[in-house]
Design an enzyme around this catalytic site. Structure first.
Site, mmCIF file in Angstrom:
data_model
loop_
_atom_site.group_PDB
_atom_site.id
_atom_site.type_symbol
_atom_site.label_atom_id
_atom_site.label_comp_id
_atom_site.label_asym_id
_atom_site.label_seq_id
_atom_site.Cartn_x
_atom_site.Cartn_y
_atom_site.Cartn_z
ATOM 1 N N SER A 18 5.149 8.662 -2.511
ATOM 2 C CA SER A 18 4.104 8.570 -3.537
ATOM 3 C C SER A 18 3.535 9.959 -3.792
ATOM 4 O O SER A 18 3.704 10.875 -2.966
ATOM 5 C CB SER A 18 2.989 7.633 -3.046
ATOM 6 O OG SER A 18 1.846 7.688 -3.877
ATOM 7 N N TYR A 72 -3.431 3.309 2.117
ATOM 8 C CA TYR A 72 -2.247 3.634 1.315
ATOM 9 C C TYR A 72 -1.866 5.101 1.486
ATOM 10 O O TYR A 72 -0.695 5.434 1.700
ATOM 11 C CB TYR A 72 -2.529 3.318 -0.159
ATOM 12 C CG TYR A 72 -1.332 3.469 -1.058
ATOM 13 C CD1 TYR A 72 -0.414 2.438 -1.205
ATOM 14 C CD2 TYR A 72 -1.115 4.649 -1.768
ATOM 15 C CE1 TYR A 72 0.694 2.573 -2.035
ATOM 16 C CE2 TYR A 72 -0.011 4.794 -2.593
ATOM 17 C CZ TYR A 72 0.885 3.755 -2.731
ATOM 18 O OH TYR A 72 1.990 3.894 -3.549
#
Length: 251
Positions: A143, A156
């Site tokens: 990410s 996350y």
């Protein structure tokens, strides 16, 4: 173009029922791979139909990747059906948005369980098979928050930083055994995970202003990168994180 030919290869893609996972699976099928489509609550029949429409084989496996006792069964079923596993795409992921001071431990644990722990266990199970056959490709989905801190997403961010570290560690151990482990770091993609950001006019404008391409990405934007990392074209790449971000990191 034989560098990118996946004919005869077998790929496992987690989170393949929708979004990025579905697009990645279809992209690999377009390059010639047969697919084991892993999904939890979202049916994968639509993705399977697209794979079949490309003349490739597909099976669907329903499994909750947060239940680590079930993960070896995913690889076992794939090998039982196809006789081998050549590619693993660790795509399944979740996100919980809460300010850090209010972020519950359950949310933290849930996110780490899916985004990191399942990646390790599945990579280990697939890696054993790949090492035994002397070849294999593992692609982890990282990410932009593998590089940055983000806001309101402590679990996350921690998980995606860790995915990059794990990618490098496994790459170090397994490159000499014919198994390449790399990652793709998508930019800001139009998926369920970013729906809250896209619905926020302020945050959406801030994000778009930073992306040189001037748009949110799509699953199809990742397909070429996945084909590259799954193919012999990337045989001398190990532990690399490939950003597919419309130029976000350049800014």
């Amino acid at each position: 173009m034989n560098y990118f030919d996946l004919t005869g290869k077998v790929a496992v893609v987690t989170g393949a029922g929708r979004g990025l996972g579905a697009a990645l699976a279809v992209g690999l099928a377009q390059a010639g791979a047969d697919l084991a489509l892993v999904t939890n609550s979202t049916p994968a029949e639509g993705t399977a139909s697209k794979v079949h429409g490309l003349g490739r084989k597909a099976i669907t496996i329903q499994a909750d990747v947060s239940d680590h006792s079930k993960l070896s069964g995913i690889i076992d079923k794939t090998v039982e059906e196809f006789g081998r596993i050549d590619i693993l795409v660790n795509n399944a992921g979740i996100i919980r948005r809460t300010p850090a001071a209010e972020h519950s431990y359950k949310d933290w644990e849930d996110v780490l369980n899916v985004n990191l722990n399942s990646v390790f266990v599945l990579s280990q199970e697939a890696g054993k098979r790949m090492i035994a056959q002397g070849s294999g490709k593992i692609i982890n989905i990282a990410s932009m928050l593998s590089f940055q801190g983000g806001i309101n997403v402590p679990g996350y961010t921690a998980s995606k930083h860790a995915v990059v570290g794990l990618t490098k560690q496994l790459g170090n151990e397994w490159a000499s055994k014919g198994v390449q482990v790399n990652a793709i770091a998508p930019g800001y993609m139009a998926t369920d995970n970013t729906e809250a950001l896209r619905d926020d006019p302020v945050r959406s404008a801030q994000i778009l202003d930073r992306i040189p391409a001037g748009r949110w990405g799509t699953g199809e934007d990742l397909a070429g990168a996945a084909i590259f990392l799954a193919s012999s074209a990337s045989d001398y790449m190990s532990g690399h994180v490939l950003c597919v971000d419309g130029g976000w990191m350049n800014r």
